[in-house]
Design a protein around this motif. Structure first.
Motif, PDB file in Angstrom:
ATOM      1  N   CYS A 185       0.817  -1.220   0.000  1.00  0.00           N
ATOM      2  CA  CYS A 185       0.000   0.000   0.000  1.00  0.00           C
ATOM      3  C   CYS A 185       0.848   1.266   0.000  1.00  0.00           C
ATOM      4  CB  CYS A 185      -0.976   0.018   1.174  1.00  0.00           C
ATOM      5  SG  CYS A 185      -2.125  -1.378   1.183  1.00  0.00           S
ATOM      6  N   GLU A 186       2.127   1.152  -0.283  1.00  0.00           N
ATOM      7  CA  GLU A 186       3.010   2.320  -0.316  1.00  0.00           C
ATOM      8  C   GLU A 186       3.119   2.862  -1.739  1.00  0.00           C
ATOM      9  OE1 GLU A 186       4.479   3.842   2.241  1.00  0.00           O
ATOM     10  OE2 GLU A 186       3.504   2.438   3.618  1.00  0.00           O
ATOM     11  N   PRO A 187       3.345   4.188  -1.879  1.00  0.00           N
ATOM     12  CA  PRO A 187       3.549   4.743  -3.219  1.00  0.00           C
ATOM     13  C   PRO A 187       4.825   4.194  -3.847  1.00  0.00           C
ATOM     14  CG  PRO A 187       4.068   6.378  -1.534  1.00  0.00           C
ATOM     15  CD  PRO A 187       3.424   5.227  -0.822  1.00  0.00           C
ATOM     16  N   VAL A 188       4.809   4.024  -5.153  1.00  0.00           N
ATOM     17  CA  VAL A 188       5.989   3.565  -5.890  1.00  0.00           C
ATOM     18  C   VAL A 188       6.727   4.804  -6.399  1.00  0.00           C
ATOM     19  CG1 VAL A 188       6.839   2.194  -7.824  1.00  0.00           C
ATOM     20  CG2 VAL A 188       4.822   1.442  -6.550  1.00  0.00           C
ATOM     21  N   ARG A 189       7.857   5.088  -5.753  1.00  0.00           N
ATOM     22  CA  ARG A 189       8.624   6.291  -6.083  1.00  0.00           C
ATOM     23  C   ARG A 189       9.622   6.025  -7.200  1.00  0.00           C
ATOM     24  NH1 ARG A 189      10.280   8.026   0.132  1.00  0.00           N
ATOM     25  NH2 ARG A 189       8.148   8.088   0.978  1.00  0.00           N
ATOM     26  N   ASN A 190       9.940   7.078  -7.947  1.00  0.00           N
ATOM     27  CA  ASN A 190      10.988   7.039  -8.974  1.00  0.00           C
ATOM     28  C   ASN A 190      10.733   6.019 -10.072  1.00  0.00           C
ATOM     29  OD1 ASN A 190      12.518   9.051  -7.631  1.00  0.00           O
ATOM     30  ND2 ASN A 190      13.348   7.482  -6.252  1.00  0.00           N
ATOM     31  N   ALA A 191       9.495   5.599 -10.245  1.00  0.00           N
ATOM     32  CA  ALA A 191       9.159   4.711 -11.354  1.00  0.00           C
ATOM     33  C   ALA A 191       9.103   5.529 -12.641  1.00  0.00           C
ATOM     34  CB  ALA A 191       7.811   4.044 -11.099  1.00  0.00           C
ATOM     35  N   ALA A 192       9.321   4.880 -13.762  1.00  0.00           N
ATOM     36  CA  ALA A 192       9.163   5.514 -15.068  1.00  0.00           C
ATOM     37  C   ALA A 192       7.801   5.115 -15.622  1.00  0.00           C
ATOM     38  CB  ALA A 192      10.269   5.076 -16.016  1.00  0.00           C
TER      39      ALA A 192
ATOM     40  N   THR B 181      17.474   3.093 -13.337  1.00  0.00           N
ATOM     41  CA  THR B 181      18.257   4.234 -12.862  1.00  0.00           C
ATOM     42  C   THR B 181      17.978   5.452 -13.732  1.00  0.00           C
ATOM     43  OG1 THR B 181      20.023   2.752 -12.136  1.00  0.00           O
ATOM     44  CG2 THR B 181      20.581   5.082 -12.394  1.00  0.00           C
ATOM     45  N   TRP B 182      17.685   6.572 -13.069  1.00  0.00           N
ATOM     46  CA  TRP B 182      17.508   7.829 -13.791  1.00  0.00           C
ATOM     47  C   TRP B 182      18.876   8.477 -13.990  1.00  0.00           C
ATOM     48  CZ3 TRP B 182      13.087   9.353 -16.054  1.00  0.00           C
ATOM     49  CH2 TRP B 182      11.907   8.708 -15.654  1.00  0.00           C
ATOM     50  N   THR B 183      19.209   8.799 -15.226  1.00  0.00           N
ATOM     51  CA  THR B 183      20.486   9.431 -15.542  1.00  0.00           C
ATOM     52  C   THR B 183      20.221  10.686 -16.374  1.00  0.00           C
ATOM     53  OG1 THR B 183      20.802   8.289 -17.663  1.00  0.00           O
ATOM     54  CG2 THR B 183      21.499   7.115 -15.668  1.00  0.00           C
ATOM     55  N   GLU B 184      21.291  11.376 -16.733  1.00  0.00           N
ATOM     56  CA  GLU B 184      21.127  12.550 -17.582  1.00  0.00           C
ATOM     57  C   GLU B 184      20.565  12.178 -18.945  1.00  0.00           C
ATOM     58  OE1 GLU B 184      24.759  14.672 -17.860  1.00  0.00           O
ATOM     59  OE2 GLU B 184      24.772  15.276 -15.739  1.00  0.00           O
ATOM     60  N   ALA B 185      20.792  10.944 -19.359  1.00  0.00           N
ATOM     61  CA  ALA B 185      20.295  10.484 -20.658  1.00  0.00           C
ATOM     62  C   ALA B 185      18.843  10.036 -20.605  1.00  0.00           C
ATOM     63  CB  ALA B 185      21.154   9.337 -21.172  1.00  0.00           C
TER      64      ALA B 185
ATOM     65  N   SER C   9      14.566   2.163 -22.896  1.00  0.00           N
ATOM     66  CA  SER C   9      15.959   2.409 -23.237  1.00  0.00           C
ATOM     67  C   SER C   9      16.337   3.829 -22.862  1.00  0.00           C
ATOM     68  CB  SER C   9      16.163   2.222 -24.745  1.00  0.00           C
ATOM     69  OG  SER C   9      15.758   0.930 -25.138  1.00  0.00           O
ATOM     70  N   PRO C  10      17.637   4.146 -22.763  1.00  0.00           N
ATOM     71  CA  PRO C  10      18.050   5.517 -22.501  1.00  0.00           C
ATOM     72  C   PRO C  10      17.516   6.441 -23.581  1.00  0.00           C
ATOM     73  CG  PRO C  10      19.907   4.022 -22.302  1.00  0.00           C
ATOM     74  CD  PRO C  10      18.769   3.227 -22.887  1.00  0.00           C
ATOM     75  N   SER C  11      17.169   7.644 -23.197  1.00  0.00           N
ATOM     76  CA  SER C  11      16.611   8.603 -24.146  1.00  0.00           C
ATOM     77  C   SER C  11      17.670   9.611 -24.559  1.00  0.00           C
ATOM     78  CB  SER C  11      15.430   9.332 -23.526  1.00  0.00           C
ATOM     79  OG  SER C  11      15.012  10.382 -24.353  1.00  0.00           O
ATOM     80  N   ALA C  12      17.702   9.911 -25.840  1.00  0.00           N
ATOM     81  CA  ALA C  12      18.637  10.927 -26.335  1.00  0.00           C
ATOM     82  C   ALA C  12      18.044  12.312 -26.201  1.00  0.00           C
ATOM     83  CB  ALA C  12      18.969  10.645 -27.800  1.00  0.00           C
ATOM     84  N   THR C  13      16.739  12.392 -25.986  1.00  0.00           N
ATOM     85  CA  THR C  13      16.079  13.668 -25.852  1.00  0.00           C
ATOM     86  C   THR C  13      15.364  13.704 -24.514  1.00  0.00           C
ATOM     87  OG1 THR C  13      15.715  13.707 -28.227  1.00  0.00           O
ATOM     88  CG2 THR C  13      14.417  15.242 -26.910  1.00  0.00           C
ATOM     89  N   SER C  14      15.745  14.610 -23.635  1.00  0.00           N
ATOM     90  CA  SER C  14      15.150  14.688 -22.303  1.00  0.00           C
ATOM     91  C   SER C  14      14.674  16.093 -22.051  1.00  0.00           C
ATOM     92  CB  SER C  14      16.169  14.268 -21.251  1.00  0.00           C
ATOM     93  OG  SER C  14      15.626  14.365 -19.962  1.00  0.00           O
ATOM     94  N   PHE C  15      13.328  16.252 -21.986  1.00  0.00           N
ATOM     95  CA  PHE C  15      12.776  17.571 -21.668  1.00  0.00           C
ATOM     96  C   PHE C  15      11.338  17.443 -21.213  1.00  0.00           C
ATOM     97  CE2 PHE C  15      12.072  16.799 -26.153  1.00  0.00           C
ATOM     98  CZ  PHE C  15      10.774  17.160 -26.349  1.00  0.00           C
TER      99      PHE C  15
END
Length: 323
Positions: free
Chosen positions: A100-107, A223-227, A317-323
């Motif tokens: 019953c906990e929120p799922v954090r940092n999911a995509a 994992t969240w990265t700059e990409a 997959s990693p994204s080349a465009t992040s905005f």
């Protein structure tokens, strides 16, 4: 089932229940947020729990991915680009159905067709396979004899699952390779510490054989990265659905009113499981006299993060465009 009925439970699905205190407020996202909030003054919510009551969420039904998924191509909350349509604010909350906990940092991925039933990346397939699509996202070849005018509440089309022409066959049982580099009405964003994520888009249209819907995936343990977002696995693949009242109201507004595609109702759709919010039926709020001003949609998704869903996708997959 009416908009205000409690969801029913059918079949052999596990009924894990998730208790969340209170309702979830959906905020407008991006520029014009204040104006959007004012536009919703006096709106109606089609299915809302009693004020102050506990809201219980079962494990959300899985649904087919469909052939038109493109993983994590755009890390963004505003997926509208230049697409015409009724503004839609979609607020989702992802909850662990075991704890019953929120799922954090999911995509969270969402993707859906345009107001005229075309998916970006697959414009050549047109609206439900009805010929090629142009840059505007509308079909350019409608079969002779296709009904014209605003859809009614009693369509005559036979549901066939995903769009019936073009690879793969209808039923959503495979993945079609993109035919172009357009990516409107697609996006991925990160859940906050409350498990919430909000997207800004437009109200989807319809295409042959399917009711109005939005596709959704939830990825965890990456994992969240700059990409962008890397690794992890997909714990939920589903679809989100709209009430007939809202769809019929949207059908009176351009560009939806120009569609010549026979519409499949919610009850006729072969993918919607018929179990209300458990099956992905969204809570909607809008001005019933002026739906063109915008719609707020919201839903809590009950998932099991440790499990991997049955789709072929392991994770974005990693994204080349992040905005």
């Amino acid at each position: 089932m009416t908009d205000n009925q409690e969801p029913t439970y059918e079949g052999n699905m596990t009924r894990r229940r998730v208790v969340v205190a209170g309702g979830m407020a959906v905020a407008a996202v991006g520029a014009g947020g204040a104006a959007a909030a004012n536009a919703f003054a006096g709106t109606r919510d089609e299915a809302t729990a009693a004020p102050g009551a506990e809201t219980c969420y079962p494990l959300t039904s899985e649904a087919v991915e469909g052939p038109y998924y493109i993983d994590a191509d755009k890390i963004r909350r505003n997926i509208t680009e230049d697409q015409a349509g009724i503004p839609l604010s979609l607020g989702l909350r992802v909850i662990d159905a075991e704890t019953c906990e929120p799922v954090r940092n999911a995509a969270v991925d969402i993707w859906h067709c345009s107001a005229l039933g075309v998916y970006s990346g697959y414009e050549a397939m047109g609206s439900g396979g009805g010929g090629g699509g142009g840059p505007s996202g509308g079909p350019t070849d409608v079969p002779t004899g296709t009904p014209t005018g605003t859809p009614t509440g009693t369509p005559t089309g036979t549901p066939t699952g995903e769009p019936p022409s073009g690879p793969p066959p209808g039923g959503g049982g495979g993945h079609a390779e993109p035919t172009d580099d357009k990516r409107y009405l697609r996006g991925t964003w990160r859940t906050d510490r409350h498990g919430r994520v909000t997207f800004r888009t437009v109200f989807p249209g319809w295409y042959q054989g399917r009711c109005v819907h939005i596709h959704v995936k939830v990825h965890v343990d990456g994992t969240w990265t700059e990409a962008g977002y890397e690794g992890g696995h997909t714990c939920h693949t589903g679809q989100l659905f709209f009430s007939e009242k809202a769809v019929l109201a949207s059908a009176e507004v351009a560009p939806y009113s120009t569609s010549t595609v026979t519409r499949t109702t919610l009850d006729e759709d072969t993918i919607y499981p018929g179990n209300g919010h458990e099956g992905g039926l969204l809570y909607l709020a809008y001005d019933k006299r002026h739906i063109a001003r915008g719609v707020h949609a919201r839903l809590t998704l009950g998932v099991v993060p440790d499990e991997t869903d049955g789709s072929a996708s392991a994770g974005p997959s990693p994204s080349a465009t992040s905005f």
